[in-house]
Design a protein around this motif. Structure first.
Motif, PDB file in Angstrom:
ATOM      1  N   VAL A   1       4.681   7.724   8.725  1.00  0.00           N
ATOM      2  CA  VAL A   1       5.232   8.369   6.626  1.00  0.00           C
ATOM      3  C   VAL A   1       6.439   9.120   6.862  1.00  0.00           C
ATOM      4  O   VAL A   1       6.185  10.305   8.039  1.00  0.00           O
ATOM      5  CB  VAL A   1       4.117   8.549   6.279  1.00  0.00           C
ATOM      6  CG1 VAL A   1       3.458   9.767   6.475  1.00  0.00           C
ATOM      7  CG2 VAL A   1       4.773   9.110   4.550  1.00  0.00           C
ATOM      8  N   ASP A   2       7.306   9.919   6.202  1.00  0.00           N
ATOM      9  CA  ASP A   2       8.158  11.104   5.839  1.00  0.00           C
ATOM     10  C   ASP A   2       6.831  12.089   6.058  1.00  0.00           C
ATOM     11  O   ASP A   2       6.249  11.517   4.963  1.00  0.00           O
ATOM     12  CB  ASP A   2       8.680  10.873   4.887  1.00  0.00           C
ATOM     13  CG  ASP A   2      10.160  12.241   5.214  1.00  0.00           C
ATOM     14  OD1 ASP A   2      11.225  11.577   3.780  1.00  0.00           O
ATOM     15  OD2 ASP A   2       9.333  13.069   4.558  1.00  0.00           O
TER      16      ASP A   2
ATOM     17  N   ALA B   1       8.467   2.899   0.778  1.00  0.00           N
ATOM     18  CA  ALA B   1       8.241   2.385   1.809  1.00  0.00           C
ATOM     19  C   ALA B   1       6.774   0.854   2.304  1.00  0.00           C
ATOM     20  O   ALA B   1       7.328   0.734   3.440  1.00  0.00           O
ATOM     21  CB  ALA B   1       8.058   3.052   2.386  1.00  0.00           C
ATOM     22  N   MET B   2       5.975   1.410   1.843  1.00  0.00           N
ATOM     23  CA  MET B   2       4.931   0.731   1.771  1.00  0.00           C
ATOM     24  C   MET B   2       4.345   1.113   2.952  1.00  0.00           C
ATOM     25  O   MET B   2       4.663   1.958   3.490  1.00  0.00           O
ATOM     26  CB  MET B   2       4.820  -0.505   1.053  1.00  0.00           C
ATOM     27  CG  MET B   2       5.083  -0.354  -0.549  1.00  0.00           C
ATOM     28  SD  MET B   2       4.717  -2.550  -1.809  1.00  0.00           S
ATOM     29  CE  MET B   2       5.689  -2.395  -0.527  1.00  0.00           C
ATOM     30  N   GLY B   3       3.834  -0.003   3.738  1.00  0.00           N
ATOM     31  CA  GLY B   3       2.711   0.286   4.630  1.00  0.00           C
ATOM     32  C   GLY B   3       1.412   0.712   5.193  1.00  0.00           C
ATOM     33  O   GLY B   3       1.294   1.004   5.542  1.00  0.00           O
TER      34      GLY B   3
ATOM     35  N   PHE C   1      -3.354  13.431   2.805  1.00  0.00           N
ATOM     36  CA  PHE C   1      -3.457  11.899   1.953  1.00  0.00           C
ATOM     37  C   PHE C   1      -1.458  11.838   1.477  1.00  0.00           C
ATOM     38  O   PHE C   1      -0.711  13.413   1.519  1.00  0.00           O
ATOM     39  CB  PHE C   1      -4.166  12.392   0.625  1.00  0.00           C
ATOM     40  CG  PHE C   1      -3.771  13.040  -0.184  1.00  0.00           C
ATOM     41  CD1 PHE C   1      -3.798  14.631   0.563  1.00  0.00           C
ATOM     42  CD2 PHE C   1      -4.867  13.388  -0.998  1.00  0.00           C
ATOM     43  CE1 PHE C   1      -4.045  15.711  -0.637  1.00  0.00           C
ATOM     44  CE2 PHE C   1      -4.999  13.943  -2.111  1.00  0.00           C
ATOM     45  CZ  PHE C   1      -4.194  15.560  -1.782  1.00  0.00           C
ATOM     46  N   GLY C   2      -1.334  11.324   0.842  1.00  0.00           N
ATOM     47  CA  GLY C   2      -0.584  11.203   0.484  1.00  0.00           C
ATOM     48  C   GLY C   2       0.916   9.502  -0.366  1.00  0.00           C
ATOM     49  O   GLY C   2      -0.650   9.085  -0.442  1.00  0.00           O
ATOM     50  N   ASN C   3       1.799   9.747  -0.696  1.00  0.00           N
ATOM     51  CA  ASN C   3       2.572   8.780  -1.336  1.00  0.00           C
ATOM     52  C   ASN C   3       3.747   8.248  -0.447  1.00  0.00           C
ATOM     53  O   ASN C   3       4.355   9.136   0.110  1.00  0.00           O
ATOM     54  CB  ASN C   3       2.471   9.319  -2.402  1.00  0.00           C
ATOM     55  CG  ASN C   3       3.904   8.335  -3.498  1.00  0.00           C
ATOM     56  OD1 ASN C   3       3.664   7.054  -3.307  1.00  0.00           O
ATOM     57  ND2 ASN C   3       4.541   8.885  -4.160  1.00  0.00           N
ATOM     58  N   THR C   4       3.494   6.824   0.042  1.00  0.00           N
ATOM     59  CA  THR C   4       4.993   6.306   0.790  1.00  0.00           C
ATOM     60  C   THR C   4       6.360   6.007   0.132  1.00  0.00           C
ATOM     61  O   THR C   4       7.205   5.743   0.457  1.00  0.00           O
ATOM     62  CB  THR C   4       4.418   5.194   1.623  1.00  0.00           C
ATOM     63  OG1 THR C   4       4.108   3.711   0.019  1.00  0.00           O
ATOM     64  CG2 THR C   4       3.207   5.179   2.535  1.00  0.00           C
TER      65      THR C   4
ATOM     66  N   GLY D   1       0.829  -1.355  -0.238  1.00  0.00           N
ATOM     67  CA  GLY D   1       0.000  -0.364  -0.095  1.00  0.00           C
ATOM     68  C   GLY D   1       0.708   1.276  -0.139  1.00  0.00           C
ATOM     69  O   GLY D   1       1.524   1.427   1.542  1.00  0.00           O
ATOM     70  N   MET D   2       1.371   2.259  -1.061  1.00  0.00           N
ATOM     71  CA  MET D   2       1.183   3.066  -1.265  1.00  0.00           C
ATOM     72  C   MET D   2       1.043   4.210  -1.235  1.00  0.00           C
ATOM     73  O   MET D   2       1.371   5.124  -0.655  1.00  0.00           O
ATOM     74  CB  MET D   2       2.437   3.109  -2.647  1.00  0.00           C
ATOM     75  CG  MET D   2       3.355   2.282  -3.002  1.00  0.00           C
ATOM     76  SD  MET D   2       4.256   2.258  -4.763  1.00  0.00           S
ATOM     77  CE  MET D   2       5.562   0.381  -4.207  1.00  0.00           C
ATOM     78  N   VAL D   3      -0.517   4.354  -1.608  1.00  0.00           N
ATOM     79  CA  VAL D   3      -1.540   5.453  -1.547  1.00  0.00           C
ATOM     80  C   VAL D   3      -2.219   5.291  -0.630  1.00  0.00           C
ATOM     81  O   VAL D   3      -2.998   4.430  -0.219  1.00  0.00           O
ATOM     82  CB  VAL D   3      -1.787   6.080  -2.966  1.00  0.00           C
ATOM     83  CG1 VAL D   3      -0.399   6.322  -3.581  1.00  0.00           C
ATOM     84  CG2 VAL D   3      -2.195   5.383  -3.703  1.00  0.00           C
ATOM     85  N   PHE D   4      -2.218   6.761   0.104  1.00  0.00           N
ATOM     86  CA  PHE D   4      -3.103   6.540   1.264  1.00  0.00           C
ATOM     87  C   PHE D   4      -3.991   8.238   1.783  1.00  0.00           C
ATOM     88  O   PHE D   4      -4.031   9.210   1.301  1.00  0.00           O
ATOM     89  CB  PHE D   4      -2.459   6.159   2.674  1.00  0.00           C
ATOM     90  CG  PHE D   4      -1.829   7.235   2.937  1.00  0.00           C
ATOM     91  CD1 PHE D   4      -2.119   7.947   3.794  1.00  0.00           C
ATOM     92  CD2 PHE D   4      -0.802   7.323   2.346  1.00  0.00           C
ATOM     93  CE1 PHE D   4      -0.944   8.908   4.425  1.00  0.00           C
ATOM     94  CE2 PHE D   4       0.367   8.392   2.883  1.00  0.00           C
ATOM     95  CZ  PHE D   4       0.617   8.934   3.358  1.00  0.00           C
ATOM     96  N   SER D   5      -5.321   8.065   2.624  1.00  0.00           N
ATOM     97  CA  SER D   5      -5.807   9.112   2.991  1.00  0.00           C
ATOM     98  C   SER D   5      -5.753   8.932   4.644  1.00  0.00           C
ATOM     99  O   SER D   5      -5.655   7.671   4.813  1.00  0.00           O
ATOM    100  CB  SER D   5      -6.919  10.282   2.747  1.00  0.00           C
ATOM    101  OG  SER D   5      -8.010   8.937   2.538  1.00  0.00           O
TER     102      SER D   5
END
Ligand SMILES: NC(=O)c1ccc[n+]([C@@H]2O[C@H](COP(=O)([O-])OP(=O)(O)OC[C@H]3O[C@@H](n4cnc5c(N)ncnc54)[C@H](OP(=O)(O)O)[C@@H]3O)[C@@H](O)[C@H]2O)c1
Length: 317
Positions: A111-112, A101-103, A95-98, A74-78
């Motif tokens: 996340v950074d 690193a995923m997770g 929201f973002g994009n890991t 999982g890379m993209v999330f809110s």
């Protein structure tokens, strides 16, 4: 926390929901309570260790030889910020994009802070999770790699998926004349997103010549793709076998035509801000074809690997 975990490469059924300790933010990372996350074709490829011909060994080197090194994909999330960070208060909608690193397929994520942005009011949490995967890829290939401009004749092979839906809108915004290739049942969708012409690949190869040929599905044989290129045109194989990638490098410029392959190189903070800016200017909206409860993430993986989903598949956590 609950997390979707992949302990061995395999089909959608290897994804299991487990209860794990929540990750602790360290080294300047920030904690997020995840609300929604996309299950992308990229997640499905990593879970299955399946890549275009010649690239599976490279995938295992990058993500783990016998099983994924990071078992939570999982890379993209809110989600919501656990504590104040990045100039935002605790609880802020982000929201973002890991990146690698995923997770994000879990209740909690670290996340950074450079890889999150506040969600604009124009996006609900589900749509927010669906903006970056297609948006970052399409913007990088069309704007950075190809330099798309007004009047460019563009063929998009694989136009109704997650990357295609973003590519259509970004190309329309830049004034391109677009031919979209996908099954006829998706032609309404691709016309709505900006396609001037639509072609069903089951009726054979499209006929004509284009300034830009973007092969997202990776189903155009090399010779056929080259025959579709106008003089001075550019071939963009977004999905390519190792052989096609090497061919694109060796024949990068030939007879005045360009071939540009490879991976999305612009996926960091500046690229994310550009995608958000495209959205804010009304040029790009996420397309969510399916919203699935987290407990049924196996179904989301099956859809993601089908090669026929409409836009994005998002799980709600
Ligand atoms: N290079 C990179 O950095 C990069 C980054 C992101 C993604 N990718 C790759 O891009 C590819 C697509 O990603 P996605 O998320 O957009 O996938 P997706 O959501 O699964 O969409 C697949 C698209 O391909 C179409 N399609 C299926 N079979 C086809 C055929 N035989 N001929 C033409 N079109 C066909 C589908 O249309 P129908 O449903 O109508 O069949 C759909 O429009 C994946 O292979 C992914 O690995 C590469």
């Amino acid at each position: 926390m609950k997390a979707a975990v992949v302990r061995a490469y395999g089909g959608p059924d290897v994804v299991r929901i487990e209860t794990l300790p929540a990750p602790v933010p360290r080294n300047g990372r920030v904690g997020i309570s995840v609300v929604a996350a996309a299950v992308t074709r990229g997640d499905a490829r990593i879970r299955a260790a399946e890549a275009p011909a010649g690239l599976s060994a490279g995938l295992r080197l990058a993500f783990g030889l016998r099983r994924p090194r990071q078992p939570i994909l999982g890379m993209v999330f809110s989600g919501r910020l656990a504590e104040a960070a990045a100039g935002l208060p605790a609880g802020a909608r982000v929201f973002g994009n890991t990146g690698m690193a995923m997770g994000a397929h879990a209740e909690e994520l670290t996340v950074d802070p450079g890889r999150i942005l506040p969600i604009p009011d124009s996006l609900c949490d589900v749509d927010a999770a669906a903006l970056f995967f297609g948006g970052l890829t399409a913007a990088d290939f069309l704007i950075d790699k190809a330099g798309i401009g007004p009047g460019a004749r563009l063929l998009i092979n694989g136009a109704s998926g997650e990357v295609g839906c973003a590519a259509l809108q970004i190309a329309r915004f830049h004034g391109a004349e677009i031919t979209a290739v996908c099954r006829a049942e998706n032609h309404d969708l691709v016309r709505d997103l900006g396609a001037h012409h639509a072609h069903d690949y089951r009726d054979g190869a499209p006929k004509g010549q284009w300034d830009l040929v973007m092969d997202i599905a990776g189903t155009l044989p090399w010779k056929q793709a080259e025959a579709l290129l106008a003089p001075g045109g550019t071939l963009l194989p977004v999905t390519a076998s190792l052989g096609a990638m090497i061919g694109a490098m060796l024949r990068a410029n030939r007879k005045g035509q360009r071939r540009i392959s490879g991976t999305t190189s612009a996926d960091g903070p500046a690229a994310m801000r550009r995608v958000l800016d495209l959205h804010s200017r009304g040029a790009l909206r996420p397309v969510v074809g399916a919203t699935i409860p987290f407990e049924s993430i196996e179904t989301a993986h099956a859809l993601a690997e089908s090669g026929h989903k409409r836009g994005s598949v998002v799980v709600t956590i």
